[in-house]
Every structure is written in structure tokens, then in C-alpha cells.
Design a protein around this motif. Structure first.
Motif, PDB file in Angstrom:
ATOM      1  N   ALA A   1      43.169  14.242  33.946  1.00 60.26           N
ATOM      2  CA  ALA A   1      42.574  13.325  34.925  1.00 60.26           C
ATOM      3  C   ALA A   1      43.484  12.142  35.233  1.00 60.26           C
ATOM      4  O   ALA A   1      43.360  11.517  36.292  1.00 60.26           O
ATOM      5  CB  ALA A   1      41.223  12.823  34.410  1.00 60.26           C
ATOM      6  N   ALA A   2      44.406  11.841  34.315  1.00 60.33           N
ATOM      7  CA  ALA A   2      45.357  10.754  34.568  1.00 60.33           C
ATOM      8  C   ALA A   2      46.364  11.133  35.647  1.00 60.33           C
ATOM      9  O   ALA A   2      47.096  10.262  36.140  1.00 60.33           O
ATOM     10  CB  ALA A   2      46.083  10.390  33.268  1.00 60.33           C
TER      11      ALA A   2
ATOM     12  N   ARG B   1      41.204  16.793  28.772  1.00 58.41           N
ATOM     13  CA  ARG B   1      40.655  16.555  30.108  1.00 58.41           C
ATOM     14  C   ARG B   1      41.023  15.162  30.615  1.00 58.41           C
ATOM     15  O   ARG B   1      41.334  14.983  31.801  1.00 58.41           O
ATOM     16  CB  ARG B   1      39.132  16.746  30.088  1.00 58.41           C
ATOM     17  CG  ARG B   1      38.703  18.180  29.762  1.00 58.41           C
ATOM     18  CD  ARG B   1      37.210  18.392  29.996  1.00 58.41           C
ATOM     19  NE  ARG B   1      36.373  17.640  29.072  1.00 58.41           N
ATOM     20  CZ  ARG B   1      35.965  18.079  27.884  1.00 58.41           C
ATOM     21  NH1 ARG B   1      36.347  19.291  27.458  1.00 58.41           N
ATOM     22  NH2 ARG B   1      35.173  17.349  27.117  1.00 58.41           N
ATOM     23  N   ARG B   2      41.001  14.171  29.727  1.00 58.76           N
ATOM     24  CA  ARG B   2      41.425  12.822  30.136  1.00 58.76           C
ATOM     25  C   ARG B   2      42.897  12.820  30.542  1.00 58.76           C
ATOM     26  O   ARG B   2      43.290  12.109  31.475  1.00 58.76           O
ATOM     27  CB  ARG B   2      41.220  11.835  28.986  1.00 58.76           C
ATOM     28  CG  ARG B   2      39.786  11.460  28.713  1.00 58.76           C
ATOM     29  CD  ARG B   2      39.688  10.319  27.716  1.00 58.76           C
ATOM     30  NE  ARG B   2      38.346  10.245  27.150  1.00 58.76           N
ATOM     31  CZ  ARG B   2      37.972  10.810  26.011  1.00 58.76           C
ATOM     32  NH1 ARG B   2      38.863  11.462  25.274  1.00 58.76           N
ATOM     33  NH2 ARG B   2      36.734  10.716  25.594  1.00 58.76           N
ATOM     34  N   THR B   3      43.697  13.570  29.806  1.00 54.71           N
ATOM     35  CA  THR B   3      45.121  13.646  30.128  1.00 54.71           C
ATOM     36  C   THR B   3      45.320  14.184  31.537  1.00 54.71           C
ATOM     37  O   THR B   3      46.065  13.610  32.346  1.00 54.71           O
ATOM     38  CB  THR B   3      45.843  14.541  29.113  1.00 54.71           C
ATOM     39  OG1 THR B   3      45.755  13.951  27.811  1.00 54.71           O
ATOM     40  CG2 THR B   3      47.306  14.731  29.490  1.00 54.71           C
TER      41      THR B   3
ATOM     42  N   LEU C   1      48.814   7.752  29.985  1.00 56.30           N
ATOM     43  CA  LEU C   1      47.851   8.269  29.014  1.00 56.30           C
ATOM     44  C   LEU C   1      47.233   7.132  28.204  1.00 56.30           C
ATOM     45  O   LEU C   1      46.038   7.163  27.882  1.00 56.30           O
ATOM     46  CB  LEU C   1      48.519   9.283  28.090  1.00 56.30           C
ATOM     47  CG  LEU C   1      49.056  10.554  28.761  1.00 56.30           C
ATOM     48  CD1 LEU C   1      49.527  11.548  27.705  1.00 56.30           C
ATOM     49  CD2 LEU C   1      48.001  11.198  29.659  1.00 56.30           C
TER      50      LEU C   1
ATOM     51  N   VAL D   1      43.750   7.955  26.068  1.00 51.62           N
ATOM     52  CA  VAL D   1      44.085   9.174  25.329  1.00 51.62           C
ATOM     53  C   VAL D   1      44.732   8.802  23.996  1.00 51.62           C
ATOM     54  O   VAL D   1      45.525   7.850  23.922  1.00 51.62           O
ATOM     55  CB  VAL D   1      45.035  10.054  26.166  1.00 51.62           C
ATOM     56  CG1 VAL D   1      45.503  11.271  25.378  1.00 51.62           C
ATOM     57  CG2 VAL D   1      44.344  10.494  27.456  1.00 51.62           C
TER      58      VAL D   1
ATOM     59  N   ALA E   1      44.583   5.597  30.125  1.00 52.04           N
ATOM     60  CA  ALA E   1      43.425   6.488  30.224  1.00 52.04           C
ATOM     61  C   ALA E   1      42.651   6.595  28.916  1.00 52.04           C
ATOM     62  O   ALA E   1      41.618   7.273  28.868  1.00 52.04           O
ATOM     63  CB  ALA E   1      43.882   7.875  30.677  1.00 52.04           C
TER      64      ALA E   1
ATOM     65  N   ALA F   1      38.329  16.904  24.886  1.00 46.57           N
ATOM     66  CA  ALA F   1      37.990  15.794  25.788  1.00 46.57           C
ATOM     67  C   ALA F   1      39.242  14.999  26.145  1.00 46.57           C
ATOM     68  O   ALA F   1      39.409  14.549  27.295  1.00 46.57           O
ATOM     69  CB  ALA F   1      36.948  14.886  25.133  1.00 46.57           C
ATOM     70  N   ASP F   2      40.146  14.827  25.179  1.00 47.23           N
ATOM     71  CA  ASP F   2      41.397  14.123  25.474  1.00 47.23           C
ATOM     72  C   ASP F   2      42.305  14.957  26.376  1.00 47.23           C
ATOM     73  O   ASP F   2      43.077  14.396  27.168  1.00 47.23           O
ATOM     74  CB  ASP F   2      42.117  13.753  24.176  1.00 47.23           C
ATOM     75  CG  ASP F   2      42.021  12.259  23.881  1.00 47.23           C
ATOM     76  OD1 ASP F   2      41.419  11.525  24.688  1.00 47.23           O
ATOM     77  OD2 ASP F   2      42.572  11.818  22.846  1.00 47.23           O
TER      78      ASP F   2
END
Length: 387
Positions: free
Chosen positions: A326-327, A322-324, A152, A157, A155, A319-320
Motif C-alpha cells: 500500500a505504500a 499489505r502495508r508495504t 515503509l 511497517v 507506513a 498485514a505488514d
């Protein structure tokens, strides 16, 4: 419709809920491969996946025989991080007596689980058409909070500040002094559902540890049990025994982030990201530092929280999420635990969960978590056909 194979514990509500969702969406029932068979090498997983299948891994938890077998499997696996963790020979692990809530060799359990997951991925690597709905390599990292937080951080986050490793109580105190943080959360790196989590505060000579762990002393030894009733330890000897038991198993030590309030209680969120989009969200309310719902905390409707969070702050948090997710690109769904700080000035992501979709009663556009996952797969097929 592609065939679905679920690796899980037959009869568990997770498997049952997923089968019910398949029926509601018009999918054929999933084939179920028991974790016990996978661990024992008698699962015939290659046959189940032959010709192409969607493979869904579900939690191996809440089955003591599975727990014992995973501990036994981990007995001969090399340890690369936590050499001081307690260990038990494989034969003895298979004979461990059931003691409700007992914390049994968590790091060795993780080594066994990791070995089983790696073996499964290797065995199906050359089977045409197989797709993992949660890839074993990602699940391995999701089940170690330290490795998860490392991914994370890469990424970008927003996560709590990490204090580094602590192998005993004295080292934990030293880490806190070095970082200038008198309050931290200490989490069993390979624990789940609040297992082995401690909210720890130091003030001069006084210490306070609030935790799910119950210390039971008998016969000159101390055993640790998970409890749904939080314990508060203020005696330095008890606190030392607690951390000297947990730390050798591997812990994540991080800053204690204060949480925003709702209804005069601390609150945080479990957000389920499916196919790259945030879907279900459950607000958890607690009068204690630990908000897990199984600890008899309360739920609130997400609309109630959204009504008081500034729009831009909410969007940044999502948004975070989604980033999480995506990692961990090999996972169709990821459960994300996050909180806003008081005044909703910022947010942090505490954890990501491989099996975070058990949210009974939570709906998104009228669909439960499992139906949304299936709808995401259907959408992929539709998009592929259209292209």
C-alpha cells in the motif's frame, strides 16, 4: 479486454512468461516495447498507448547493452545523494567491455534508469486512458533501498533499524560503534538480486564480511564482481577495500536481524502482494546469512513454515506485507522480503521489489504469479461493471 503494453527486454523469460499467462487467460498478446528503444527515444510509446492501454514495466536487467545505455544516460544526470560515486562519460559508457558479473557504476546506472522512468511518465501524462501497472515514480523509490525503507517507516511497517549513511569503511565502523551494533547488513542501495550485499561482523580486532562480491586486483586497481559463490573476507585490508568500493555508490546500513530456522537452516520469505492481497509466498532456506535463491539456496513449501508459526504472528506479518504494498499505490504487484526472528517472536520486512513476481513454479489457487495479476485486473473490471 484492454490492450497491454510491456516495456521489457524482448525474448527474456519475464516477457515470455507474461505472454503465456495472457494466452491462458484469453487476453490478446501484449505489445512489447524494448528498453533499448525507450532509452534511445525511438520507442513511439505514445502511439502504443494511444486510445488507452495498460502499461507494464518489466525488469531491464540481464541485457548488457541495456545496462551500458542506462549508465550512459545517467552520465549527465545530477547527483543529489551520492556525490562520491564512480562516474564514466556517456561516450565511454557506451563502449564498456562486457565482463561477466562486473559491478559497473551502479549509482550512475540508477540515475539513468530514474531519468528514463521520469521521462516515460511525463510523456504519457496526457494520453487518455493510460494506466500504469507499476507507476514509474513508485519503481524509482523501490529501486533505492533507502528511499524504499523511508516510505515503509512512514507506513508503520516493521523494518530493521537503520544506522544512517556511511561513505567509507571508517565511517561505517564509526556508525556501528555509535549504534552499539557489532553486526550489520550493508546493502548497495541501488543493487538487486543480492548484488553488493554484505553481512558484516566486528569482534575486537577481528572482522568478517560475507558477501556476493568478489574482489579482483590487477594493474594496481581493485574491481568488484557479483558472484553466486559467497566470499568470506577476514583480512582487514580486504574488508576496507570492499567497503571503500561499495560505500561511495550509496549503501543501506541496517541491523543484522537473526532469522528463524526451518530444517536447521535460516529461512525467510518472498511474498507477492497483488491488488492489495498477499498471494504467492516462497520460503527460502540457507546455511548462510544470504538467502537469495539464485545463490543456490533451497526453497520450501510455505505450508511447512505456516505449520510452525503461531497464527497471530503469521497474520501480523501478512498485514505488514499489505502495508508495504500500500505504500506504493501505483503498483499492481509488489514483492516483499521478510523474515521471522528465532522463536517467531516478531518479524521484519527487509525489502520491497518492483519486479518481484518472477517466481517460477509458485502457484496460488492453481495460478502462477502473472495469471493472478491478470485475474486481479479482471476482477476490477467485473466490480466496476457491477457498480
Amino acid at each position: 479486454m484492454r490492450r497491454v503494453v510491456v516495456v521489457g527486454n524482448p525474448g527474456h523469460k519475464r516477457v515470455s512468461f507474461f505472454q503465456q499467462a495472457l494466452a491462458r487467460r484469453g487476453w490478446p498478446p501484449a505489445g512489447v516495447v524494448p528498453w533499448l528503444d525507450v532509452i534511445a527515444g525511438r520507442d513511439r510509446l505514445e502511439d502504443a498507448a494511444a486510445g488507452g492501454a495498460l502499461i507494464r514495466l518489466d525488469s531491464p536487467g540481464q541485457d548488457f547493452e541495456v545496462e551500458r545505455r542506462l549508465i550512459a544516460r545517467g552520465a549527465d544526470e545530477p547527483e543529489d545523494e551520492d556525490a562520491g560515486a564512480a562516474a564514466v562519460p556517456a561516450d565511454a559508457a557506451r563502449e564498456l567491455p562486457f565482463e561477466k558479473g562486473r559491478l559497473l557504476y551502479p549509482r550512475q546506472w540508477y540515475r539513468g534508469f530514474r531519468a528514463v522512468l521520469r521521462s516515460m511518465e511525463e510523456r504519457l501524462a496526457d494520453v487518455p486512458g493510460v494506466r500504469w501497472l507499476n507507476r514509474p515514480a513508485d519503481v524509482i523509490d523501490l529501486f533505492d533501498k533507502r528511499r524504499c525503507q523511508e516510505r515503509l517507516a512512514v507506513a508503520g511497517v516493521s523494518i530493521p533499524a537503520r544506522l544512517g549513511p556511511a561513505r567509507c569503511y571508517e565511517e561505517l565502523l564509526a556508525r556501528m560503534r555509535e549504534a552499539g551494533r557489532p553486526r550489520v547488513f550493508v546493502k548497495l542501495a541501488c543493487g538487486s538480486s543480492g548484488s553488493g550485499v554484505v553481512a558484516f561482523a566486528v569482534g575486537g580486532p577481528r572482522v568478517l564480511a560475507t558477501t556476493t562480491v568478489e574482489l579482483v586486483r590487477s594493474g594496481g586497481r581493485t574491481r568488484m564482481f557479483n558472484s553466486r559463490r559467497l566470499r568470506r573476507y577476514e583480512n582487514p585490508a580486504d574488508v576496507a577495500a570492499l567497503f571503500d568500493g561499495l560505500c561511495p555508490e550509496g549503501v543501506q546500513v541496517e541491523e543484522w536481524v537473526p532469522k528463524a530456522g526451518l530444517r536447521d537452516r535460516a529461512c525467510d520469505l518472498r511474498v507477492l502482494v497483488v491488488g492489495g492481497s498477499e498471494r504467492h509466498a516462497v520460503v527460502r532456506l540457507s546455511q548462510t546469512p544470504l538467502t537469495n535463491l539464485h545463490l543456490l539456496n533451497d526453497r520450501a513449501d510455505v505450508a511447512e513454515l505456516r505449520a510452525v508459526v503461531p497464527v497471530e504472528k503469521w497474520e501480523a506479518a501478512m498485514a505488514d506485507c499489505r502495508r508495504t504494498a500500500a505504500a506504493f499505490p501505483g503498483c499492481l504487484h509488489v514483492g516483499v522480503d521478510l523474515a521471522f526472528t528465532p522463536g517467531f517472536r516478531r518479524h521484519v520486512v527487509f525489502e520491497a521489489n518492483a519486479f518481484g513476481d518472477l517466481l517460477p513454479g509458485a502457484l496460488w489457487n492453481g495460478l502462477d504469479t502473472y495469471e493472478v495479476e491478470l485475474a486481479a485486473l479482471e476482477s476490477e473490471v467485473t466490480s466496476s461493471g457491477a457498480s
